[in-house]
Design a protein around this motif. Structure first.
Motif, PDB file in Angstrom:
ATOM      1  N   ARG A   1      58.334  73.009  28.913  1.00 56.54           N
ATOM      2  CA  ARG A   1      57.853  73.314  27.760  1.00 56.54           C
ATOM      3  C   ARG A   1      56.229  73.051  28.056  1.00 56.54           C
ATOM      4  O   ARG A   1      55.475  74.285  28.000  1.00 56.54           O
TER       5      ARG A   1
ATOM      6  N   ARG B   1      69.813  75.909  32.093  1.00 55.93           N
ATOM      7  CA  ARG B   1      68.501  75.586  31.758  1.00 55.93           C
ATOM      8  C   ARG B   1      67.506  76.581  32.351  1.00 55.93           C
ATOM      9  O   ARG B   1      66.910  77.304  32.417  1.00 55.93           O
TER      10      ARG B   1
ATOM     11  N   TRP C   1      68.736  65.770  25.128  1.00 60.14           N
ATOM     12  CA  TRP C   1      69.511  65.679  25.490  1.00 60.14           C
ATOM     13  C   TRP C   1      70.410  65.390  25.938  1.00 60.14           C
ATOM     14  O   TRP C   1      71.437  66.574  26.594  1.00 60.14           O
TER      15      TRP C   1
ATOM     16  N   HIS D   1      61.042  74.588  20.017  1.00 59.58           N
ATOM     17  CA  HIS D   1      61.945  73.045  20.199  1.00 59.58           C
ATOM     18  C   HIS D   1      61.435  71.714  19.343  1.00 59.58           C
ATOM     19  O   HIS D   1      61.312  70.767  20.012  1.00 59.58           O
TER      20      HIS D   1
ATOM     21  N   ASN E   1      58.261  70.542  18.927  1.00 60.92           N
ATOM     22  CA  ASN E   1      57.274  70.133  19.440  1.00 60.92           C
ATOM     23  C   ASN E   1      56.501  70.461  18.751  1.00 60.92           C
ATOM     24  O   ASN E   1      55.578  70.827  17.626  1.00 60.92           O
TER      25      ASN E   1
ATOM     26  N   GLN F   1      58.563  64.109  24.527  1.00 56.70           N
ATOM     27  CA  GLN F   1      58.582  65.061  25.196  1.00 56.70           C
ATOM     28  C   GLN F   1      57.653  66.569  24.752  1.00 56.70           C
ATOM     29  O   GLN F   1      57.461  67.012  25.392  1.00 56.70           O
TER      30      GLN F   1
END
Length: 351
Positions: free
Chosen positions: A20, A44, A178, A278, A280, A307
């Motif tokens: 992020r 990832r 996750w 995401h 966010n 997160q």
């Protein structure tokens, strides 16, 4: 006048926070991401490579395994640091403290995350509270998600002259979403074994003047944290006075149960509908219609996206350390514009 060169930023660790931070750096007009270091070569890092980010091995030992996995690895951490003005360390807890020796040897400024102790950098950071004290330093620590939200909300009350002391109860998510298949808790609640929990003293590492005490309990869900606060005000106040104090911070979003945002999953769904990466939630999502003032006592609750909430502050910390922007309000405004902070208020028609 020649245009000022962009700040060159490296990120060490491409996990929950790291990825992020990387995406946020890429949105800044005054920053350049020079690369990502990690030890993994799973999906990832493969996604990061597909995005076009330069990949480095966080240790010399991982260089060949990462290359054998098919990654185009540009070099090791030392090579990456040689190209950077600042490194943001997003490695797992206790790993970053060991990396500090490397950063100092390479003479590169560094930012740690809240899993590390305040003493490692001697400075802890929340942009709303103490941006100026980080200007020109060689390092800082962006405090944890819970501490960031605590300092943001209490700072808003403090700036309005309303804050005397605060007591908070934190309902903490069990693990990151996750990796919920790897661990966590089910069918139980786990209280932190000490009162105060660590978030209160951590908030005081940012602002020693805060009279704050926290208690915390881990709960069996992974979406976000939920805080309940009881605050003694400096005197009797109206609800509007309190709400206006919170509105003064762009990173506190006032939401209402009456809007259908009656639970943390609904707020996360709104982030998805707003197109946030995401999903966010960078802001503290504070329920305005359940906030209550009784004389000089204030009661309120809010949601913390563990997160995402520290991402804007991490971007501001980069500017502070380099001294590129010495005005906290200008840095916060620039970061907010790039991340779309304020979109919640606009969507709810309260802009």
């Amino acid at each position: 006048m020649a245009e000022q060169a962009r700040t060159r930023v490296a990120v060490n660790g491409y996990g929950v926070i790291g990825k992020r931070v990387v995406d946020a750096i890429a949105l800044q007009d005054d920053m350049e991401l020079v690369g990502i270091a990690d030890v993994a070569f799973d999906w990832r890092i493969q996604v990061a490579a597909r995005k076009g980010y330069a990949i480095f091995a966080a240790t010399e030992e991982r260089l060949e395994p990462m290359r054998k996995a098919g990654l185009d690895v540009a070099g090791a951490l030392g090579d990456l640091l040689g190209t950077a003005d600042v490194v943001v360390d997003c490695t797992p807890k206790n790993v970053a403290a060991k990396n500090v020796t490397i950063y100092r040897k390479k003479n590169v400024k560094f930012i740690l995350q809240g899993g590390e102790k305040h003493e490692v950098t001697g400075h802890s950071f929340v942009a709303d509270a103490n941006y100026e004290s980080a200007i020109g330093r060689d390092s800082t620590r962006v405090v944890s998600c819970n501490t960031t939200s605590t300092v943001r909300t209490l700072t808003a009350l403090k700036h309005a002259g309303l804050l005397r002391k605060a007591r908070g109860t934190l309902l903490r998510r069990a693990t990151d979403p996750w990796e919920s298949h790897l661990g966590g808790i089910m069918n139980t609640l786990v209280p932190e074994p000490e009162i105060p929990s660590h978030q209160g003293p951590d908030a005081q590492s940012v602002d020693p003047e805060l009279d704050v005490l926290t208690m915390a309990v881990k709960v069996p869900q992974t979406l976000a944290h939920l805080h309940y606060w009881t605050v003694q005000l400096t005197g009797a106040a109206s609800k509007d006075e309190v709400l206006n104090a919170f509105r003064a911070s762009s990173r506190i979003a006032l939401v209402e149960i009456g809007d259908g945002l009656s639970a943390i999953n609904a707020v996360k769904e709104m982030m998805a509908d707003l197109g946030r990466p995401h999903d966010n939630l960078y802001e503290v999502a504070l329920w305005a219609d359940m906030l209550k003032v009784e004389g000089d006592e204030l009661f309120y609750a809010y949601m913390v996206d563990n997160q995402a909430i520290v991402i804007p502050d991490t971007i501001d910390a980069i500017r502070a350390l380099t001294g590129r922007e010495r005005d906290a309000k200008r840095s916060i405004a620039a970061t907010d514009r790039s991340l779309g902070v304020g979109a919640i208020t606009d969507a709810l028609g309260r802009g």
